[in-house]
Design a protein around this motif. Structure first.
Motif, PDB file in Angstrom:
ATOM      1  N   ASP A 176       0.834  -1.203   0.000  1.00  0.00           N
ATOM      2  CA  ASP A 176       0.000   0.000   0.000  1.00  0.00           C
ATOM      3  C   ASP A 176       0.870   1.255   0.000  1.00  0.00           C
ATOM      4  N   GLU A 177       1.931   1.238   0.778  1.00  0.00           N
ATOM      5  CA  GLU A 177       2.826   2.389   0.851  1.00  0.00           C
ATOM      6  C   GLU A 177       3.520   2.627  -0.490  1.00  0.00           C
TER       7      GLU A 177
ATOM      8  N   TYR B 297      -7.415   7.849  -9.538  1.00  0.00           N
ATOM      9  CA  TYR B 297      -6.568   8.797  -8.815  1.00  0.00           C
ATOM     10  C   TYR B 297      -5.958   9.791  -9.807  1.00  0.00           C
TER      11      TYR B 297
ATOM     12  N   THR C  18       1.061   4.042  -3.009  1.00  0.00           N
ATOM     13  CA  THR C  18       0.829   5.470  -2.752  1.00  0.00           C
ATOM     14  C   THR C  18       1.922   6.314  -3.401  1.00  0.00           C
TER      15      THR C  18
END
Length: 333
Positions: free
Chosen positions: A218-219, A260, A222
């Motif tokens: 997830d990091e 996004y 991102t």
């Protein structure tokens, strides 16, 4: 021999038109107009170097006439000198606000009139030449900037053997989509160049994330997503390619608003980004990647269809499916 400069003289009085022609004819080519309406008709056919315009005329006075002249981009830069029998502060202020460059009081003195006309034509030529020079230099600077950015884009693609010529293929698929949307040639070329640069922000993504053979954490994801914003920041000052920064910023938006970085929905997503987005997804599925081999075409086709009005614009899905059905492919060069 240089051709004579052209002066359009607009006055409702025949005597004034005749006198102006006698004064100016030795130096300039004079075209008379007996009304503002007639002057506007002539301006559809000719582009004079200067306009002498009477203020007080029936039907359409000089103020209304100059408004219409300046509202037409074709004529907006032609210098206009007002002719007036009443020289006062209020008239001059009104005239200057509407775009006049000077005033000549009637009855005019030939020597002064000729001097003022010559000055304004000379200033107009200086301004036009300067604007042309500025445009040329701006284009030169932007061309150099674009070449530098293209070199960076090529560097991004070269960072990983699996993404070799990815941007080129996305650009070609985007161009094919635009052709099927019946865009004009200039718009298609603009989109092609925009698509070439859509992933330029990846230059700022660490290689360990960009080339990771497994699923991103997830990091890490991102961080990966920030390439859209970084790309837009790199491209924001480029004006040669229309909407180029939008292509970089919005190409990972989804039609249903779940993309996004902005979460835009439907047609709020710029059309260039919607096109690049589906071309990008198609090329990703049909190319080998660090974490998987390319997908079978039946799977790719099903995924494109599955994304109708969720990930992708439905109209673009139809076009992308037609490209697949037509067997169009863009192998590496």
């Amino acid at each position: 021999m240089n051709a004579k400069k052209v002066i359009l003289v607009v006055d409702d009085t025949v005597i004034n038109l005749t006198y102006a022609s006698e004064v100016l004819d030795q130096i300039y080519k004079v075209i008379p107009a007996k009304s503002g309406i007639k002057a506007l008709e002539l301006l559809e056919k000719i582009t004079p170097d200067l306009i002498l315009l009477d203020i007080e005329m029936p039907e359409m006075d000089g103020y209304e006439t100059i408004k219409k002249i300046k509202n037409n981009p074709k004529n907006a830069n032609i210098p206009v000198i007002f002719l007036t029998a009443h020289s006062d502060k209020e008239n001059e202020l009104t005239g200057f606000k509407l775009g006049a460059v000077d005033f000549i009081t009637k009855p005019f003195v030939p020597e002064i009139t000729l001097a003022r006309i010559a000055t304004q034509i000379e200033l107009s030529e200086y301004r036009n030449n300067l604007e042309m020079l500025v445009r040329k230099k701006t284009e030169e600077v932007e061309t150099i900037s674009l070449q530098a950015i293209m070199a960076i884009a090529n560097t991004v693609d070269a960072k990983d053997v699996y993404t070799r010529q990815h941007s080129m293929r996305v650009a070609k698929y985007s161009r094919e989509i635009a052709k099927r949307l019946s865009w004009d040639e200039d718009a298609i070329d603009q989109l092609y160049n925009l698509a070439l640069l859509h992933d330029i922000g990846k230059i700022g993504i660490p290689d360990a994330i960009l080339n990771k053979p497994g699923r991103l954490t997830d990091e890490e994801f991102t961080i990966m997503k920030t390439h859209t914003k970084m790309g837009a920041d790199i491209l924001k000052d480029i004006t040669m390619i229309k909407d180029v920064a939008k292509g970089a910023l919005y190409h990972h938006e989804r039609y249903d608003g779940r993309g996004y970085m902005q979460g835009l929905v439907g047609e709020d997503i710029p059309i260039v980004a919607r096109i690049v987005g589906i071309a990008d997804a198609y090329d990703a599925m049909t190319s080998d990647r660090a974490y998987r081999k390319k997908l079978p075409m039946d799977v790719v086709r099903a995924e494109i269809e599955k994304g109708r009005n969720t990930q992708f614009d439905g109209e673009l899905v139809d076009i992308m499916l037609s490209i697949i059905d037509d067997g169009i492919d863009f192998p590496d060069e």
